[in-house]
Design a protein around this motif. Sequence first.
Motif, mmCIF file in Angstrom:
data_model
loop_
_atom_site.group_PDB
_atom_site.id
_atom_site.type_symbol
_atom_site.label_atom_id
_atom_site.label_comp_id
_atom_site.label_asym_id
_atom_site.label_seq_id
_atom_site.Cartn_x
_atom_site.Cartn_y
_atom_site.Cartn_z
ATOM 1 N N THR A 1 0.850 -1.193 0.000
ATOM 2 C CA THR A 1 0.000 0.000 0.000
ATOM 3 C C THR A 1 0.882 1.237 0.000
ATOM 4 O O THR A 1 1.995 1.215 0.536
ATOM 5 C CB THR A 1 -0.935 0.011 1.223
ATOM 6 O OG1 THR A 1 -0.173 -0.228 2.415
ATOM 7 C CG2 THR A 1 -2.005 -1.063 1.097
ATOM 8 N N VAL A 2 0.384 2.304 -0.619
ATOM 9 C CA VAL A 2 1.223 3.474 -0.839
ATOM 10 C C VAL A 2 0.540 4.744 -0.351
ATOM 11 O O VAL A 2 -0.685 4.838 -0.273
ATOM 12 C CB VAL A 2 1.578 3.633 -2.341
ATOM 13 C CG1 VAL A 2 2.388 2.442 -2.828
ATOM 14 C CG2 VAL A 2 0.325 3.817 -3.199
ATOM 15 N N ASP A 3 1.373 5.733 -0.065
ATOM 16 C CA ASP A 3 0.922 7.069 0.294
ATOM 17 C C ASP A 3 0.846 7.898 -0.992
ATOM 18 O O ASP A 3 1.861 8.163 -1.629
ATOM 19 C CB ASP A 3 1.920 7.687 1.273
ATOM 20 C CG ASP A 3 1.564 9.094 1.711
ATOM 21 O OD1 ASP A 3 0.628 9.687 1.133
ATOM 22 O OD2 ASP A 3 2.237 9.627 2.610
ATOM 23 N N GLY A 4 -0.361 8.293 -1.392
ATOM 24 C CA GLY A 4 -0.555 9.045 -2.628
ATOM 25 C C GLY A 4 -0.680 10.541 -2.429
ATOM 26 O O GLY A 4 -1.113 11.249 -3.349
ATOM 27 N N SER A 5 -0.270 11.057 -1.264
ATOM 28 C CA SER A 5 -0.498 12.476 -0.972
ATOM 29 C C SER A 5 0.321 13.403 -1.856
ATOM 30 O O SER A 5 -0.137 14.501 -2.206
ATOM 31 C CB SER A 5 -0.211 12.766 0.503
ATOM 32 O OG SER A 5 1.115 12.439 0.851
ATOM 33 N N ALA A 6 1.541 13.001 -2.228
ATOM 34 C CA ALA A 6 2.369 13.884 -3.059
ATOM 35 C C ALA A 6 1.713 14.125 -4.420
ATOM 36 O O ALA A 6 1.731 15.255 -4.933
ATOM 37 C CB ALA A 6 3.768 13.288 -3.234
ATOM 38 N N PHE A 7 1.134 13.084 -4.996
ATOM 39 C CA PHE A 7 0.468 13.250 -6.288
ATOM 40 C C PHE A 7 -0.771 14.124 -6.151
ATOM 41 O O PHE A 7 -1.036 14.990 -6.995
ATOM 42 C CB PHE A 7 0.099 11.889 -6.875
ATOM 43 C CG PHE A 7 -0.524 11.968 -8.246
ATOM 44 C CD1 PHE A 7 0.242 12.277 -9.352
ATOM 45 C CD2 PHE A 7 -1.884 11.740 -8.428
ATOM 46 C CE1 PHE A 7 -0.323 12.359 -10.624
ATOM 47 C CE2 PHE A 7 -2.461 11.822 -9.679
ATOM 48 C CZ PHE A 7 -1.674 12.129 -10.782
ATOM 49 N N ARG A 8 -1.542 13.913 -5.106
ATOM 50 C CA ARG A 8 -2.725 14.753 -4.893
ATOM 51 C C ARG A 8 -2.331 16.218 -4.734
ATOM 52 O O ARG A 8 -2.984 17.114 -5.288
ATOM 53 C CB ARG A 8 -3.498 14.269 -3.667
ATOM 54 C CG ARG A 8 -4.145 12.906 -3.831
ATOM 55 C CD ARG A 8 -5.170 12.629 -2.735
ATOM 56 N NE ARG A 8 -4.569 12.643 -1.410
ATOM 57 C CZ ARG A 8 -4.041 11.568 -0.818
ATOM 58 N NH1 ARG A 8 -4.022 10.412 -1.456
ATOM 59 N NH2 ARG A 8 -3.533 11.656 0.399
ATOM 60 N N ASN A 9 -1.273 16.473 -3.981
ATOM 61 C CA ASN A 9 -0.834 17.852 -3.779
ATOM 62 C C ASN A 9 -0.322 18.483 -5.074
ATOM 63 O O ASN A 9 -0.500 19.679 -5.305
ATOM 64 C CB ASN A 9 0.262 17.902 -2.711
ATOM 65 C CG ASN A 9 -0.246 17.538 -1.335
ATOM 66 O OD1 ASN A 9 -1.440 17.651 -1.056
ATOM 67 N ND2 ASN A 9 0.647 17.088 -0.468
ATOM 68 N N ALA A 10 0.317 17.691 -5.927
ATOM 69 C CA ALA A 10 0.908 18.218 -7.160
ATOM 70 C C ALA A 10 -0.124 18.449 -8.257
ATOM 71 O O ALA A 10 0.067 19.317 -9.120
ATOM 72 C CB ALA A 10 1.996 17.269 -7.667
#
Length: 309
Positions: A275-284
Amino acid sequence: MRVLVPGIAGRLGKLLAERLLASGHDVIGIDRRPFRDAPAGVEMHEVDIRKRAAEDVFRRVKPNAVIHMATVTHLVVQSEDRYRINLGGTRAVFEHSNTYGVEHVVFCGRHTYYGAAVDSPLFHTEDEPPLGLSSFPELADLVAADLYAGSALWRYPSFTTTVLRLVYTLGPTGHGTLATFLRGARVPTILGYDPLFQFMHEEDVVTSLVLSLDRRPRGVFNVAGPQPVPLSVVIRETGRTNVPLPEFVLNAALGRFGLPKLPHGAFEHIKYPVTVDGSAFRNATGFVYAHDEADAMRAYREAFPRPLG
């Protein structure tokens, strides 16, 4: 914008082509497979991305952007040709993009890059190395392609590189590794294990690709949608029967009794979560998924009812 899509002939490629055409882009496809139901308006070239004919497409079309989807993910069949396609094809895409003035390359990788292991973190971030290749060598060529794409960030500074590590897809086209694993009436699991599985509806995957094209984020990004779901829930909600077996029994039964074929290394992926943390993509990019996990499982169940037996 002229958008070149190597690997367009898959079911996800068709959804992407339709979305790009609707947004007013010119879509050019490269694939060694025929694209028999290509949407009207796609300029299709049935060639191998590693061959001279593919470079001729780059030279003639001079695309503004490339979305590279031409990697082989089927883990059951291993061959030198698969390795050459995944790594050699990826290298060719980036070299041609540099030579012919492409402005932006999006590489479609997999979140399974990180591997599954008993001591893995629950949510991987983009700076973590791959794990588990010693137990799952079938992933080596996909990891190599991902690492090469990441090296383009400094190797080819003339254009923007976006490396996406996408979670599993699930939805009505039946595209992808998870959808294939769930295809039969009975789905094997390992007794005593119920890992979290992270997936997105196919339409949300396409949205993430289009957003990457529009926002042009530079770097490596995990792409995830809804919260992960235990494998037992995925099996139940897609209308299948869970068959928990001891590991040694499952190893002997794979490919028989209506159970899918899997390489032994894949056992780690049905024991431990990736499982991964997708927060960087959402922020970008401002990405927001439109379909939750229940939508995705329901769409798959309706498109692929439980087989008889």
